[in-house]
Design a protein around this motif. Structure first.
Motif, PDB file in Angstrom:
ATOM      1  N   GLU A 171       0.847   4.082   5.119  1.00  0.00           N
ATOM      2  CA  GLU A 171       1.099   3.992   6.562  1.00  0.00           C
ATOM      3  C   GLU A 171       1.984   2.804   6.939  1.00  0.00           C
ATOM      4  O   GLU A 171       2.632   2.824   7.990  1.00  0.00           O
ATOM      5  CB  GLU A 171      -0.218   3.942   7.327  1.00  0.00           C
ATOM      6  N   ALA A 172       2.028   1.789   6.105  1.00  0.00           N
ATOM      7  CA  ALA A 172       2.868   0.623   6.383  1.00  0.00           C
ATOM      8  C   ALA A 172       4.355   0.993   6.411  1.00  0.00           C
ATOM      9  O   ALA A 172       5.172   0.230   6.915  1.00  0.00           O
ATOM     10  CB  ALA A 172       2.620  -0.473   5.349  1.00  0.00           C
ATOM     11  N   TYR A 173       4.699   2.167   5.875  1.00  0.00           N
ATOM     12  CA  TYR A 173       6.089   2.597   5.793  1.00  0.00           C
ATOM     13  C   TYR A 173       6.415   3.760   6.728  1.00  0.00           C
ATOM     14  O   TYR A 173       7.432   4.424   6.575  1.00  0.00           O
ATOM     15  CB  TYR A 173       6.432   2.969   4.344  1.00  0.00           C
ATOM     16  N   ILE A 174       5.542   3.981   7.697  1.00  0.00           N
ATOM     17  CA  ILE A 174       5.780   5.025   8.694  1.00  0.00           C
ATOM     18  C   ILE A 174       5.958   4.356  10.048  1.00  0.00           C
ATOM     19  O   ILE A 174       5.145   3.524  10.460  1.00  0.00           O
ATOM     20  CB  ILE A 174       4.610   6.024   8.742  1.00  0.00           C
ATOM     21  N   ASP A 175       7.050   4.707  10.728  1.00  0.00           N
ATOM     22  CA  ASP A 175       7.290   4.190  12.071  1.00  0.00           C
ATOM     23  C   ASP A 175       7.581   5.354  13.012  1.00  0.00           C
ATOM     24  O   ASP A 175       7.413   6.513  12.651  1.00  0.00           O
ATOM     25  CB  ASP A 175       8.412   3.140  12.074  1.00  0.00           C
ATOM     26  N   PRO A 212       3.861   3.181  -2.760  1.00  0.00           N
ATOM     27  CA  PRO A 212       3.751   3.714  -1.399  1.00  0.00           C
ATOM     28  C   PRO A 212       4.028   5.201  -1.214  1.00  0.00           C
ATOM     29  O   PRO A 212       3.750   5.741  -0.149  1.00  0.00           O
ATOM     30  CB  PRO A 212       4.802   2.907  -0.635  1.00  0.00           C
ATOM     31  N   LEU A 213       4.570   5.869  -2.224  1.00  0.00           N
ATOM     32  CA  LEU A 213       4.940   7.272  -2.067  1.00  0.00           C
ATOM     33  C   LEU A 213       4.499   8.051  -3.300  1.00  0.00           C
ATOM     34  O   LEU A 213       4.800   7.659  -4.430  1.00  0.00           O
ATOM     35  CB  LEU A 213       6.456   7.400  -1.876  1.00  0.00           C
ATOM     36  N   CYS A 214       3.775   9.138  -3.075  1.00  0.00           N
ATOM     37  CA  CYS A 214       3.259   9.939  -4.186  1.00  0.00           C
ATOM     38  C   CYS A 214       3.293  11.414  -3.817  1.00  0.00           C
ATOM     39  O   CYS A 214       2.874  11.794  -2.723  1.00  0.00           O
ATOM     40  CB  CYS A 214       1.833   9.514  -4.513  1.00  0.00           C
ATOM     41  N   LEU A 215       3.795  12.226  -4.732  1.00  0.00           N
ATOM     42  CA  LEU A 215       3.767  13.675  -4.582  1.00  0.00           C
ATOM     43  C   LEU A 215       2.615  14.215  -5.417  1.00  0.00           C
ATOM     44  O   LEU A 215       2.517  13.911  -6.602  1.00  0.00           O
ATOM     45  CB  LEU A 215       5.071  14.300  -5.073  1.00  0.00           C
ATOM     46  N   ASP A 223      10.046   5.296   6.495  1.00  0.00           N
ATOM     47  CA  ASP A 223      11.124   4.313   6.330  1.00  0.00           C
ATOM     48  C   ASP A 223      11.372   4.092   4.837  1.00  0.00           C
ATOM     49  O   ASP A 223      10.773   3.223   4.206  1.00  0.00           O
ATOM     50  CB  ASP A 223      10.756   3.005   7.018  1.00  0.00           C
ATOM     51  N   ILE A 224      12.262   4.908   4.277  1.00  0.00           N
ATOM     52  CA  ILE A 224      12.571   4.851   2.848  1.00  0.00           C
ATOM     53  C   ILE A 224      13.180   3.506   2.463  1.00  0.00           C
ATOM     54  O   ILE A 224      12.867   2.950   1.399  1.00  0.00           O
ATOM     55  CB  ILE A 224      13.524   6.009   2.457  1.00  0.00           C
ATOM     56  N   GLU A 225      14.058   2.956   3.299  1.00  0.00           N
ATOM     57  CA  GLU A 225      14.693   1.673   2.963  1.00  0.00           C
ATOM     58  C   GLU A 225      13.656   0.565   2.832  1.00  0.00           C
ATOM     59  O   GLU A 225      13.753  -0.271   1.936  1.00  0.00           O
ATOM     60  CB  GLU A 225      15.749   1.313   4.007  1.00  0.00           C
ATOM     61  N   LYS A 226      12.683   0.550   3.709  1.00  0.00           N
ATOM     62  CA  LYS A 226      11.645  -0.483   3.674  1.00  0.00           C
ATOM     63  C   LYS A 226      10.823  -0.418   2.381  1.00  0.00           C
ATOM     64  O   LYS A 226      10.369  -1.429   1.866  1.00  0.00           O
ATOM     65  CB  LYS A 226      10.737  -0.330   4.891  1.00  0.00           C
ATOM     66  N   MET A 227      10.658   0.798   1.841  1.00  0.00           N
ATOM     67  CA  MET A 227       9.885   0.962   0.603  1.00  0.00           C
ATOM     68  C   MET A 227      10.561   0.319  -0.600  1.00  0.00           C
ATOM     69  O   MET A 227       9.896  -0.062  -1.539  1.00  0.00           O
ATOM     70  CB  MET A 227       9.691   2.452   0.295  1.00  0.00           C
ATOM     71  N   GLU A 228      11.880   0.253  -0.590  1.00  0.00           N
ATOM     72  CA  GLU A 228      12.657  -0.247  -1.725  1.00  0.00           C
ATOM     73  C   GLU A 228      12.312   0.529  -3.001  1.00  0.00           C
ATOM     74  O   GLU A 228      11.956  -0.038  -4.037  1.00  0.00           O
ATOM     75  CB  GLU A 228      12.467  -1.750  -1.922  1.00  0.00           C
TER      76      GLU A 228
END
Length: 150
Positions: free
Chosen positions: A107-111, A80-83, A116-121
């Motif tokens: 987008e599933a991790y943006i509110d 879900p996260l890429c630089l 939402d870093i915690e939701k990403m695990e």
């Protein structure tokens, strides 16, 4: 292994023998995809298996790639996260220094509060205990936690 080098820069500690090092130097670009609990086994596999020995290790791990907008570097679609980074230089020690050009977040991790870093695990490797931990819990605010000491 690696981390922040400056506010908008990262440093990767890779040996010259890594296929990734050779690719970064040739392409002048790279990506950093962050592993998650959901893909722990696959992330561990691609982290310990050499691309020099297993050229299709990404496919074997079950990941699919898309091309980065920054040069010829891959983005792992499942993570879900890429630089996306451009190469600045290789240090005298051989470390790769790059500038973060773009941050991709599923987008599933943006509110309404942002990412939402915690939701990403997201995974973090603990080298002392040789285990993976999940990143997330906030314990203080950067540049403000020291206020009572000023």
């Amino acid at each position: 292994m690696g981390g922040l080098y400056d506010a908008d820069q990262v440093e990767l500690c890779l040996s010259a023998s890594h296929k990734m090092t050779k690719n970064i130097l040739a392409q002048k670009a790279f990506t950093i995809s962050f592993g998650t609990k959901k893909y722990l086994d696959a992330c561990d596999y691609v982290g310990i298996v050499s691309g020099n020995d297993v050229p299709d290790k990404i496919e074997k791990a079950g990941f699919t790639l898309q091309k980065s907008e920054i040069g010829n570097a891959p983005i792992i679609q499942e993570l879900p996260l890429c630089l996306e980074c451009s190469l600045i230089k290789q240090s005298e020690e051989g470390n790769i220094i790059g500038k973060i050009e773009k941050i991709n977040v599923d987008e599933a991790y943006i509110d309404e509060n942002g990412i939402d870093i915690e939701k990403m695990e997201l995974l973090s490797f603990d080298p002392i205990h040789k285990v993976y931990r999940i990143v997330g819990r906030v314990v203080g605010h950067a540049f403000a936690a020291n206020a009572q000491l000023k």
